[in-house]
Design an enzyme around this catalytic site. Sequence first.
Site, short mmCIF file in Angstrom:
data_model
loop_
_atom_site.label_atom_id
_atom_site.label_comp_id
_atom_site.label_asym_id
_atom_site.label_seq_id
_atom_site.Cartn_x
_atom_site.Cartn_y
_atom_site.Cartn_z
N GLU A 83 -43.62 -20.77 3.40
CA GLU A 83 -42.37 -21.12 4.08
C GLU A 83 -42.47 -20.80 5.57
O GLU A 83 -43.27 -19.95 5.97
CB GLU A 83 -41.21 -20.29 3.50
CG GLU A 83 -40.28 -21.05 2.59
CD GLU A 83 -39.34 -22.00 3.35
OE1 GLU A 83 -39.72 -22.55 4.40
OE2 GLU A 83 -38.23 -22.21 2.86
N ASP A 109 -34.32 -16.90 5.61
CA ASP A 109 -33.08 -16.51 6.27
C ASP A 109 -32.11 -15.98 5.20
O ASP A 109 -32.16 -14.80 4.86
CB ASP A 109 -32.53 -17.74 7.01
CG ASP A 109 -31.27 -17.46 7.79
OD1 ASP A 109 -30.93 -16.28 7.99
OD2 ASP A 109 -30.61 -18.43 8.22
N GLY A 141 -41.09 -27.48 8.02
CA GLY A 141 -41.31 -26.33 8.89
C GLY A 141 -42.59 -25.56 8.67
O GLY A 141 -43.13 -24.96 9.60
N ASP A 197 -37.46 -26.14 13.58
CA ASP A 197 -36.75 -27.13 14.38
C ASP A 197 -35.30 -26.75 14.63
O ASP A 197 -34.71 -25.92 13.93
CB ASP A 197 -36.74 -28.47 13.64
CG ASP A 197 -35.79 -28.45 12.44
OD1 ASP A 197 -35.98 -27.58 11.56
OD2 ASP A 197 -34.85 -29.27 12.40
N PHE A 230 -31.36 -18.08 16.41
CA PHE A 230 -31.85 -19.34 15.88
C PHE A 230 -33.22 -19.64 16.49
O PHE A 230 -33.36 -19.88 17.68
CB PHE A 230 -30.88 -20.50 16.10
CG PHE A 230 -31.23 -21.63 15.17
CD1 PHE A 230 -30.83 -21.59 13.85
CD2 PHE A 230 -32.02 -22.69 15.61
CE1 PHE A 230 -31.20 -22.60 12.96
CE2 PHE A 230 -32.39 -23.70 14.73
CZ PHE A 230 -31.98 -23.65 13.41
N LYS A 275 -36.07 -13.21 8.55
CA LYS A 275 -34.86 -12.86 9.33
C LYS A 275 -33.92 -12.11 8.39
O LYS A 275 -32.99 -12.67 7.81
CB LYS A 275 -34.19 -14.16 9.81
CG LYS A 275 -33.24 -13.99 10.98
CD LYS A 275 -32.28 -15.16 11.13
CE LYS A 275 -32.93 -16.42 11.64
NZ LYS A 275 -31.92 -17.51 11.88
N ARG A 294 -40.44 -28.73 16.90
CA ARG A 294 -41.45 -28.30 15.92
C ARG A 294 -42.84 -28.19 16.54
O ARG A 294 -43.69 -27.45 16.06
CB ARG A 294 -41.52 -29.30 14.76
CG ARG A 294 -40.27 -29.35 13.90
CD ARG A 294 -40.58 -30.10 12.61
NE ARG A 294 -39.39 -30.52 11.90
CZ ARG A 294 -38.71 -29.76 11.03
NH1 ARG A 294 -39.09 -28.53 10.79
NH2 ARG A 294 -37.66 -30.23 10.41
P1 IMP Z 1 -32.59 -19.95 3.77
O1 IMP Z 1 -32.42 -20.75 2.50
O2 IMP Z 1 -31.27 -19.60 4.38
O3 IMP Z 1 -33.47 -18.74 3.59
O4 IMP Z 1 -33.22 -20.89 4.85
C1 IMP Z 1 -34.43 -21.41 4.71
C2 IMP Z 1 -34.65 -22.60 5.63
O5 IMP Z 1 -33.65 -22.72 6.64
C3 IMP Z 1 -35.93 -22.41 6.37
O6 IMP Z 1 -37.01 -22.91 5.62
C4 IMP Z 1 -35.68 -23.19 7.63
O7 IMP Z 1 -36.00 -24.55 7.43
C5 IMP Z 1 -34.20 -23.06 7.87
N1 IMP Z 1 -33.93 -21.99 8.87
C6 IMP Z 1 -33.40 -20.78 8.64
N2 IMP Z 1 -33.30 -20.06 9.78
C7 IMP Z 1 -33.80 -20.85 10.75
C8 IMP Z 1 -34.00 -20.66 12.17
O8 IMP Z 1 -33.69 -19.62 12.78
N3 IMP Z 1 -34.56 -21.72 12.84
C9 IMP Z 1 -34.91 -22.87 12.22
N4 IMP Z 1 -34.77 -23.08 10.91
C10 IMP Z 1 -34.20 -22.08 10.17
MG MG Z 2 -37.79 -24.95 5.96
#
Ligand code: IMP
Ligand code: MG
Length: 178
Positions: A102, A106, A47, A162, A155, A134, A168
Amino acid sequence: MTSVHEETVGTVMIRQEEILAKAKEIGARITEEFQGEEIVMVGILRGAVLWMADLIKCVDLDMTIDFMAVSSYGAATKTSGVVRINKDLETDIDGKSVIIVEDIVDSGVTLNYLKGYFQSRGAKTIRVCALLDKPAGRRVDIDVDYIGFTVDDRFIVGYGLDYDQKYRNLPYITYLED
Ligand code: IMP
Ligand code: MG
């Protein structure tokens, strides 16, 4: 002819020009803050690729780049909370300043894991630069040092992000309807 742009039902949230302007702004900050340091920018595949490409052109320092691939998501839109390394670093980061690049923070689970991992590999300092934040999704408390844009609890796809490996290549940030 069909177009991928028609499939993303959300409206454009962030345009490419805004992202490029943000890369300049953050790149200038990094340039200033890391004078004299040996930095390694580590992009998290896949990403972060588009954002990283913009960002590094705006950093006026000697630096190297590397990539890691981790997964915590399958084809679902909610994190499983489990982080797995699919591709490891190839750079020795011992004593170096690492900037993790990154796409989006999220839950914070991925970054929390990566910070610990870089620490165990001897990084001198670890900073995080994310195109998107987010905050509504946060499950672990984590400092994000450089944030491009803050987004709502939707999302997000496009500009590297993606859904099931699609979208992407969109040159803007948009979202999928629930
Ligand atoms: P986290 O570990 O929950 O912070 O998520 C990190 C990873 O989840 C990011 O690097 C993204 O690859 C994926 N991700 C989280 N939210 C989204 C979104 O809204 N769209 C697409 N990918 C997401
Ligand atoms: Mg990612």
